[in-house]
Design an enzyme around this catalytic site. Structure first.
Site, PDB file in Angstrom:
ATOM      1  N   GLU A   1       0.809  -1.213   0.000  1.00 32.35           N
ATOM      2  CA  GLU A   1       0.000   0.000   0.000  1.00 32.35           C
ATOM      3  C   GLU A   1       0.846   1.269   0.000  1.00 32.35           C
ATOM      4  O   GLU A   1       1.808   1.381   0.783  1.00 32.35           O
ATOM      5  CB  GLU A   1      -0.909   0.017   1.233  1.00 32.35           C
ATOM      6  CG  GLU A   1      -1.839   1.207   1.275  1.00 32.35           C
ATOM      7  CD  GLU A   1      -2.608   1.324   2.561  1.00 32.35           C
ATOM      8  OE1 GLU A   1      -2.128   0.853   3.598  1.00 32.35           O
ATOM      9  OE2 GLU A   1      -3.706   1.900   2.534  1.00 32.35           O
TER      10      GLU A   1
ATOM     11  N   ASP B   1      -6.069   2.223  -1.510  1.00 39.14           N
ATOM     12  CA  ASP B   1      -6.720   3.057  -0.491  1.00 39.14           C
ATOM     13  C   ASP B   1      -7.034   4.395  -1.161  1.00 39.14           C
ATOM     14  O   ASP B   1      -6.123   5.198  -1.441  1.00 39.14           O
ATOM     15  CB  ASP B   1      -5.774   3.235   0.704  1.00 39.14           C
ATOM     16  CG  ASP B   1      -6.421   4.015   1.850  1.00 39.14           C
ATOM     17  OD1 ASP B   1      -6.131   3.712   3.010  1.00 39.14           O
ATOM     18  OD2 ASP B   1      -7.212   4.936   1.547  1.00 39.14           O
TER      19      ASP B   1
ATOM     20  N   GLN C   1      -9.596   0.391   0.290  1.00 38.25           N
ATOM     21  CA  GLN C   1      -9.999   1.065   1.523  1.00 38.25           C
ATOM     22  C   GLN C   1     -10.556   2.435   1.165  1.00 38.25           C
ATOM     23  O   GLN C   1     -10.174   3.022   0.131  1.00 38.25           O
ATOM     24  CB  GLN C   1      -8.814   1.190   2.499  1.00 38.25           C
ATOM     25  CG  GLN C   1      -8.391  -0.177   3.053  1.00 38.25           C
ATOM     26  CD  GLN C   1      -7.153  -0.115   3.899  1.00 38.25           C
ATOM     27  OE1 GLN C   1      -6.190   0.576   3.574  1.00 38.25           O
ATOM     28  NE2 GLN C   1      -7.157  -0.862   5.015  1.00 38.25           N
TER      29      GLN C   1
ATOM     30  N   GLU D   1     -11.748   2.375   6.309  1.00 32.93           N
ATOM     31  CA  GLU D   1     -10.628   2.803   7.152  1.00 32.93           C
ATOM     32  C   GLU D   1     -10.724   4.308   7.407  1.00 32.93           C
ATOM     33  O   GLU D   1      -9.908   5.104   6.899  1.00 32.93           O
ATOM     34  CB  GLU D   1      -9.302   2.458   6.479  1.00 32.93           C
ATOM     35  CG  GLU D   1      -8.116   2.521   7.440  1.00 32.93           C
ATOM     36  CD  GLU D   1      -6.813   2.145   6.794  1.00 32.93           C
ATOM     37  OE1 GLU D   1      -6.568   2.554   5.646  1.00 32.93           O
ATOM     38  OE2 GLU D   1      -6.010   1.438   7.447  1.00 32.93           O
TER      39      GLU D   1
HETATM   40  O1  LIG Z   1      -2.525   3.855   6.812  1.00 32.16           O
HETATM   41  C1  LIG Z   1      -3.239   3.182   6.064  1.00 32.16           C
HETATM   42  O2  LIG Z   1      -4.019   3.645   5.177  1.00 32.16           O
HETATM   43  C2  LIG Z   1      -3.229   1.700   6.157  1.00 32.16           C
HETATM   44  O3  LIG Z   1      -4.092   1.102   5.538  1.00 32.16           O
HETATM   45  C3  LIG Z   1      -2.242   0.882   6.959  1.00 32.16           C
HETATM   46  O4  LIG Z   1      -2.966  -0.069   7.653  1.00 32.16           O
HETATM   47  C4  LIG Z   1      -1.336   1.562   7.928  1.00 32.16           C
HETATM   48  O5  LIG Z   1      -0.526   2.480   7.296  1.00 32.16           O
HETATM   49 MG   LIG Z   2      -5.106   2.192   4.149  1.00 30.50          MG
END
Ligand SMILES: O=C(O)C(=O)[C@H](O)CO
Ligand SMILES: [Mg+2]
Length: 259
Positions: free
Chosen positions: A143, A178, A204, A240
């Site tokens: 990520e 993400d 995410q 998240e």
């Molecule tokens: O910070 C984030 O977006 C994450 O998904 C990780 O779990 C931690 O850096």
């Molecule tokens: Mg993340």
């Protein structure tokens, strides 16, 4: 329709961690993710998952010595033994929790350090993990993190991550997309999603700029969810985000998506 996972590290902070499984299930979630399981015996966590009919869909390798600026070990040269110890531990937990994906955290690259040495170390450690996880059918995600959240982290752009995934060249290693970080660094999310099609296996979400519920801010998440459906993405979407206030009160957006 996306399969939403409650992030138990960020959400339901109204109750202690071990009570968040019940809270998430009562709120209608069937899937959960959280950053790290290692403070608890795997059996205790699995019992919570089973008690509330939840599936664990992601967690991370250890962040290392966070108090001293570490945020992952897998990219730190000459720390391979520690990184592979953490990868082995993550495999044990993934098997016990029947979790299909582990996010391997890279590292913060201190100023003046040799970035390519960190990249090469990360590639070798991820290959180690990919080969250990493969017989168990467990995938790995990598990520990118926006500099606003984690300055000098090895992976900043989604295309940094894609380049590492392609260099690792193992069929169980993917991008962890993400959208909070992607919007902060790359933007152009619809085209980015098209370019990453088939290369990402965990998503995410959080609002931008404030990392709250996906019903505010500059990302049109309904458009993103429709895009994910359009490309046939059928993995998980981790929530998240930091709730604006009470977690349950902020779940109005989730009503129409309850799996
Ligand atoms: O910070 C984030 O977006 C994450 O998904 C990780 O779990 C931690 O850096
Ligand atoms: Mg993340």
């Amino acid at each position: 329709m996306p399969k939403f996972a409650a992030n138990l590290t960020m959400m339901f902070n109204e109750v202690p961690f071990l009570d968040r499984f019940e809270a998430a299930a009562k709120a209608g979630f069937k899937y959960v993710e959280y950053l790290w399981p290692y403070d608890y015996p795997a059996e205790e966590l699995k019992a919570k998952l089973d008690q509330y009919g939840l599936k664990q869909v992601l967690f991370n390798t250890s962040a290392g010595d966070v108090a001293n600026g570490e945020w992952g070990l897998a990219a730190i040269p000459n720390r391979e033994a520690d990184a592979r110890r953490d990868i082995d531990q993550a495999l044990e937990y993934a098997l016990a929790l029947q979790c299909p994906t582990v996010h391997i955290m890279a590292a913060v690259v201190p100023e003046r350090e040799n970035r390519s040495a960190y990249e090469n170390t990360f590639v070798e450690n991820v290959r180690y993990a990919a080969e250990k996880f493969k017989p168990h059918g467990i995938n790995i995600c990598l990520e990118a993190l926006s500099p606003e959240v984690k300055p000098n982290y090895l992976l900043k752009s989604q295309f940094d991550t894609l380049a590492i995934v392609e260099k690792v060249d193992r069929d169980n290693v993917f991008v962890q997309l993400d959208y909070f970080h992607a919007q902060n660094v790359d933007g152009n999310l619809a085209r980015l999603t098209d370019k990453l099609k088939g290369k990402f296996s965990h998503v995410q979400i959080a609002s931008v700029p404030d990392r709250h519920e996906p019903d505010e801010g500059e990302i049109n998440y309904q458009y993103i969810f429709d895009k994910l459906d359009e490309i046939g993405y059928d993995d998980y979407v981790g929530c998240e985000y930091k709730p604006r206030g009470d977690t349950v009160a902020g779940l109005g957006w989730f009503e129409k998506y309850k799996n």
